[in-house]
Write an enzyme that holds these catalytic residues in place. Structure first.
Site, short mmCIF file in Angstrom:
data_model
loop_
_atom_site.label_atom_id
_atom_site.label_comp_id
_atom_site.label_asym_id
_atom_site.label_seq_id
_atom_site.Cartn_x
_atom_site.Cartn_y
_atom_site.Cartn_z
N LYS A 79 1.01 -0.85 -0.32
CA LYS A 79 0.40 -0.10 0.03
C LYS A 79 0.51 1.46 -0.25
O LYS A 79 1.68 1.44 0.35
CB LYS A 79 -0.76 -0.38 1.32
CG LYS A 79 -2.10 1.45 1.07
CD LYS A 79 -2.98 0.47 2.78
CE LYS A 79 -3.88 1.62 2.72
NZ LYS A 79 -4.66 1.17 3.99
N SER A 154 -9.80 1.03 2.32
CA SER A 154 -8.89 1.90 2.29
C SER A 154 -7.52 0.71 0.61
O SER A 154 -7.24 1.59 0.58
CB SER A 154 -8.16 2.77 2.70
OG SER A 154 -6.84 2.24 3.53
N SER A 178 -9.38 -1.37 6.88
CA SER A 178 -9.22 -1.20 6.25
C SER A 178 -8.29 -2.36 4.73
O SER A 178 -8.05 -1.70 4.03
CB SER A 178 -8.25 0.23 6.33
OG SER A 178 -9.26 1.61 5.27
N1 GLN Z 1 -12.83 2.75 6.50
C1 GLN Z 1 -12.39 3.42 7.70
C2 GLN Z 1 -12.11 5.28 7.30
O1 GLN Z 1 -12.71 5.81 6.30
C3 GLN Z 1 -11.28 2.79 8.07
C4 GLN Z 1 -10.11 3.31 6.98
C5 GLN Z 1 -9.27 2.56 7.70
O2 GLN Z 1 -9.65 1.23 7.88
N2 GLN Z 1 -7.73 3.15 7.41
O3 GLN Z 1 -11.86 6.07 8.67
#
Ligand code: GLN
Length: 489
Positions: A79, A154, A178
């Site tokens: 990532k 994400s 994510s």
């Molecule tokens: N979707 C969640 C957020 O927007 C989690 C994101 C993540 O785990 N980085 O914060």
């Protein structure tokens, strides 16, 4: 079958028996990417030259009898919020466009010393804020099962790359889901470890008390292999767990017999797609038939976890993102004064979701609101941690769907932040509690879209979590791969 479709374990066997070289594996995934990238956009950077060198060196070493272990010569996707020396690290943000870190994250240096080949850096929601990878400043990633749909987020780029074969495995970061939610939406395994088991050194911080790095893989065994390669204490991360990494292999194949499985009442019912609920119920029946003991459990604080997360995560983000000021990294938009330069840089450099989070976080930390919002959220977090610890006196693992829905269409939730936030309702509790959780694919819905089941365990309970995940995987027998247009068979 292309080498790009092998699991890491299979590829490792081929490397050691001389059937394939690391360069062959790399060429296979790059060839796959050349078919799929135009449509999917999993990668922000493919490091052709660096990956080639690493693969050649892995081959030379193996030929000379040096074997660095199970990731030796294996092409992986990372990532783009992991710092990689000499390779851009953008967090999918204009504010870091073109930024090249001078050092490797601990995870990256451990992978390199384990002989892994880093294919490139994958797309994400800007600074990992989102659940669909649509918040990337460089355009969305699409879901290989249906390119009209999102891959989740994400870590959507890594999940989609592993699903489609433009890497054999990958890593993401999980703050609120994510890793697990995109794994679920892309039909791969995604694992978030106990907080502290994997170093955060060199992971660009979103919400430091929640962020954890973890693997995305084609099966549970590969996820474990990837995790073992990076886990363990790191003096460079003050929140790194100082004790030993749990032993997870000896019971991996022990099956579900005798395991007490808590089925979380709060993570079911309204808002859960029928196909998701059915797939979970069927899996639970099979586990019970093979000796698992199912127990309905209620964790009332789970209902409030989403609200709690959306106070704590933005509060920490607003502090962490203060460092992007036009002075030290990346973008600078000039102004008459230093303040004006900083304000312009941040206004132009951050996308709308990041700005929303900074505003939310700054508000909840401000004098007069601190205790009512941030303080209250932290008290709730403590309550949730206690509730989880208590329930684990009665059950060994907890199960739920990973995501209430299968992959949704691009654009379906971009205008409605709350609907997007709800995507993580099942995954957030484990982040708040710092406990391990994994998503395992269990089937496809009537539209051919993957469904994931989540297994959670108490802190440092990775062994029982992996054992249950493996039992789920064995019973699901999920071997389907996306049949994408243009994909050579
Ligand atoms: N979707 C969640 C957020 O927007 C989690 C994101 C993540 O785990 N980085 O914060």
């Amino acid at each position: 079958m292309s080498l790009a479709d092998l699991t890491i374990a299979e590829a490792g066997k081929q490397l050691r028996s001389g059937q394939a070289t690391s360069v062959d594996l790399l060429e296979a995934v790059i060839e796959r990417a050349s078919f799929t990238e135009a449509q999917l956009h999993c990668y922000l950077t493919i490091d052709h030259e660096g990956a080639r060198k690493a693969a050649e060196s892995a081959d030379r070493e193996l030929a000379a009898g040096t074997d660095r272990g199970p990731l030796h010569g294996i092409p992986l996707a990372l990532k783009d919020n992991f710092c990689t020396r000499g390779m851009t690290t953008t967090c999918s943000s204009q504010i870091l466009a073109g930024y090249v870190p001078p050092y490797d994250a601990t995870v990256v240096s451990r992978l390199r010393s384990g002989g892994a080949v880093i294919v490139g850096k994958t797309n994400l929601d800007e600074f990992a804020m989102g659940s669909s990878t649509e918040n990337s400043a460089f355009g969305p990633t699409r879901n290989p099962w249906d390119p009209e749909r999102v891959p989740g987020g994400s870590s959507g780029g890594s999940a989609a790359a592993v699903a489609v074969g433009s890497a054999l495995g990958g890593f993401g970061s999980d703050t609120g889901g994510s890793i697990r939610q995109p794994a679920s939406l892309c039909g791969v395994v995604g694992f978030k470890p106990t907080y502290g088991l994997v170093s955060r050194y060199g992971l660009v911080a979103f919400a430091s008390s929640l962020d954890q790095i973890g693997p995305l893989a084609r099966n549970v065994g590969d996820a474990l292999t990837l995790f073992e390669a990076v886990a363990g204490h790191d003096p460079l991360d003050s929140t790194s767990y100082p004790g030993p990494v749990p032993e997870m292999r000896s019971d991996l194949e022990a099956g579900p017999k005798g395991i007490r499985v808590g089925v979380v009442t709060e993570l079911s019912g309204e808002g859960y797609e029928p196909a998701v609920s059915t797939a979970m119920a069927e899996m639970l029946n099979r586990l019970a038939a093979d000796g698992a003991e199912l127990v309905e459990v209620s964790l009332p604080t789970f209902e409030l976890a989403l609200s709690c997360y959306y106070l704590i995560a933005p509060a920490e983000a607003s502090a962490n993102l203060a460092r992007f000021d036009g002075v030290r990294y990346g973008l600078r938009v000039d102004g008459e004064t230093v303040e004006e330069m900083m304000a312009r840089t941040r206004a132009e450099g951050f996308g709308p979701e990041v700005i929303r989070r900074i505003l939310l976080g700054t508000y909840s930390l401000s004098a007069g609101y601190y205790d009512a919002f941030y303080g209250q959220a932290n008290r709730l977090r403590t309550k949730l941690i206690r509730e989880i610890a208590e329930v684990h006196e009665r059950v060994d693992v907890l199960v739920s769907p990973t995501s209430p829905t299968v992959a949704f269409e691009l654009g379906a939730k971009t205008q409605d932040p709350l609907a997007m936030y709800l995507s993580d309702v099942c995954t957030i509790p484990a982040d708040l509690a710092g406990t391990p959780a994994i998503s395992v694919p269990v089937g496809l819905d009537h539209q051919g879209l993957p469904i994931g089941l989540q297994v959670m365990a108490p802190a440092l309970g990775e062994a029982v979590m992996f054992r249950m995940a493996r039992a789920v995987e064995e019973r699901a027998g999920f071997t389907a791969r996306p049949a994408m247009a243009g994909l050579p068979t």
